[in-house]
Scaffold this active site. Structure first.
Site, PDB file in Angstrom:
ATOM      1  N   TYR A 158       0.839  -1.207   0.000  1.00  0.00           N
ATOM      2  CA  TYR A 158       0.000   0.000   0.000  1.00  0.00           C
ATOM      3  C   TYR A 158       0.868   1.249   0.000  1.00  0.00           C
ATOM      4  O   TYR A 158       0.639   2.192  -0.772  1.00  0.00           O
ATOM      5  CB  TYR A 158      -0.915  -0.026   1.220  1.00  0.00           C
ATOM      6  N   ALA A 159       1.865   1.281   0.874  1.00  0.00           N
ATOM      7  CA  ALA A 159       2.761   2.432   0.955  1.00  0.00           C
ATOM      8  C   ALA A 159       3.501   2.641  -0.364  1.00  0.00           C
ATOM      9  O   ALA A 159       3.657   3.773  -0.834  1.00  0.00           O
ATOM     10  CB  ALA A 159       3.751   2.246   2.106  1.00  0.00           C
ATOM     11  N   ALA A 160       3.957   1.557  -0.973  1.00  0.00           N
ATOM     12  CA  ALA A 160       4.663   1.655  -2.257  1.00  0.00           C
ATOM     13  C   ALA A 160       3.737   2.176  -3.356  1.00  0.00           C
ATOM     14  O   ALA A 160       4.133   3.005  -4.188  1.00  0.00           O
ATOM     15  CB  ALA A 160       5.234   0.294  -2.640  1.00  0.00           C
ATOM     16  N   ALA A 161       2.492   1.693  -3.346  1.00  0.00           N
ATOM     17  CA  ALA A 161       1.520   2.139  -4.352  1.00  0.00           C
ATOM     18  C   ALA A 161       1.227   3.626  -4.202  1.00  0.00           C
ATOM     19  O   ALA A 161       1.146   4.364  -5.197  1.00  0.00           O
ATOM     20  CB  ALA A 161       0.241   1.328  -4.235  1.00  0.00           C
TER      21      ALA A 161
ATOM     22  N   ILE B  92      -7.464   8.599   9.502  1.00  0.00           N
ATOM     23  CA  ILE B  92      -8.814   9.159   9.471  1.00  0.00           C
ATOM     24  C   ILE B  92      -9.741   8.261  10.288  1.00  0.00           C
ATOM     25  O   ILE B  92      -9.743   7.037  10.116  1.00  0.00           O
ATOM     26  CB  ILE B  92      -9.345   9.249   8.023  1.00  0.00           C
TER      27      ILE B  92
END
Length: 264
Positions: free
Chosen positions: A156-159, A189
């Site tokens: 997710y972080a890479a994307a 959030i």
């Protein structure tokens, strides 16, 4: 001559699409754009739990090419063009444990949803925006692009890092053609899903929900403002960025994290 803007109706005559718009931050953004006078389309795989007659829902699975093509075709057929695209869809469903527990499928599915789906939608709607010499594209990123949680959300972080870079590059290409491209990168959030997660953490650790929240903030290195964001706060920033008041803004990443990232 004084330029007067009606904040309550500043998006009148504009058509907007919010992906992942049936709940959480996407829902808040869609509702914010409605209050500004826009015609708002939302999309997700599943029908909204709370139907809103002011929102136009189109079911689509954007994690693959056919779903994206279906959505673009339906929007253009029904509305002719699109003025505002909010690429909000995203998330991580990978398990914790670092790189060793992640499969090719984990990586591919995460990249499809968080990076390639926005790219495909941009490609689908940009020709019309360029033709009409106007349009705004917002990519919803994440502070994980700069502050990755490698143990649990590495793909997710890479994307999201890729999305931020792509967004900047795209803005440089289309700014002279009347299209503004921006990135909004939130921190934590407090959505309904986050609230349920806090309840699970509290139950498993035999602690209170408030203690669970604090443990998550501690894991992020602290949130100076002392709490996670509300979806409506993210929506308010997006509402400004797509408005005529932000006409000179493009190519910029706006971080909204309560001060979480410790560097400038």
């Amino acid at each position: 001559m004084e330029h007067i803007i009606n904040f309550n109706n500043e998006l009148a005559g504009k058509t907007a699409l919010v992906t992942g718009g049936t709940k959480g931050t996407g829902k808040a953004i869609a509702e914010r754009l409605i209050t500004a006078g826009a015609t708002v389309i939302i999309t997700a795989r599943n029908t909204p739990e709370e139907p809103n007659e002011n929102l136009h829902f189109i079911s689509a699975d954007l994690s693959h090419n056919k779903g994206t093509e279906k959505l673009v075709a339906e929007v253009l057929k029904q509305y002719g063009s699109l003025d505002i695209l909010i690429n909000n869809l995203g998330g991580s469903e990978t398990k914790g444990g670092g790189f060793a527990v992640l499969s090719n499928t984990d990586w591919e599915e995460t990249l499809q949803t968080n990076l390639l789906a926005p790219v495909r939608l941009d490609r689908g709607f940009l020709p019309k925006m360029i033709e009409q010499n106007s349009g705004v594209i917002i990519h919803i990123g994440s502070i994980q692009a700069k502050l990755p949680l490698y143990d649990s959300t590495l793909p997710y972080a890479a994307a999201k890092a890729g999305l931020v870079n792509y967004s900047k590059s795209l803005s440089n290409e289309v700014a002279s053609k009347g299209v503004r491209v921006l990135t909004v990168s939130p921190g934590w959030i407090m959505t309904t899903s986050s609230e349920k997660m806090m309840e699970r953490i509290a139950e498993s650790s035999n602690s209170t929900v408030e203690e669970a929240k604090q443990s998550v903030m501690d894991a992020l290195g602290g949130i100076p403002i002392g709490r996670p964001a509300q979806p409506e706060e993210i929506a308010e920033l997006v509402g400004f960025l797509v408005s005529p008041r932000a006409n000179y803004l493009t190519g910029t990443e706006f971080v909204i994290d309560g001060g979480t990232i410790p560097t400038i």
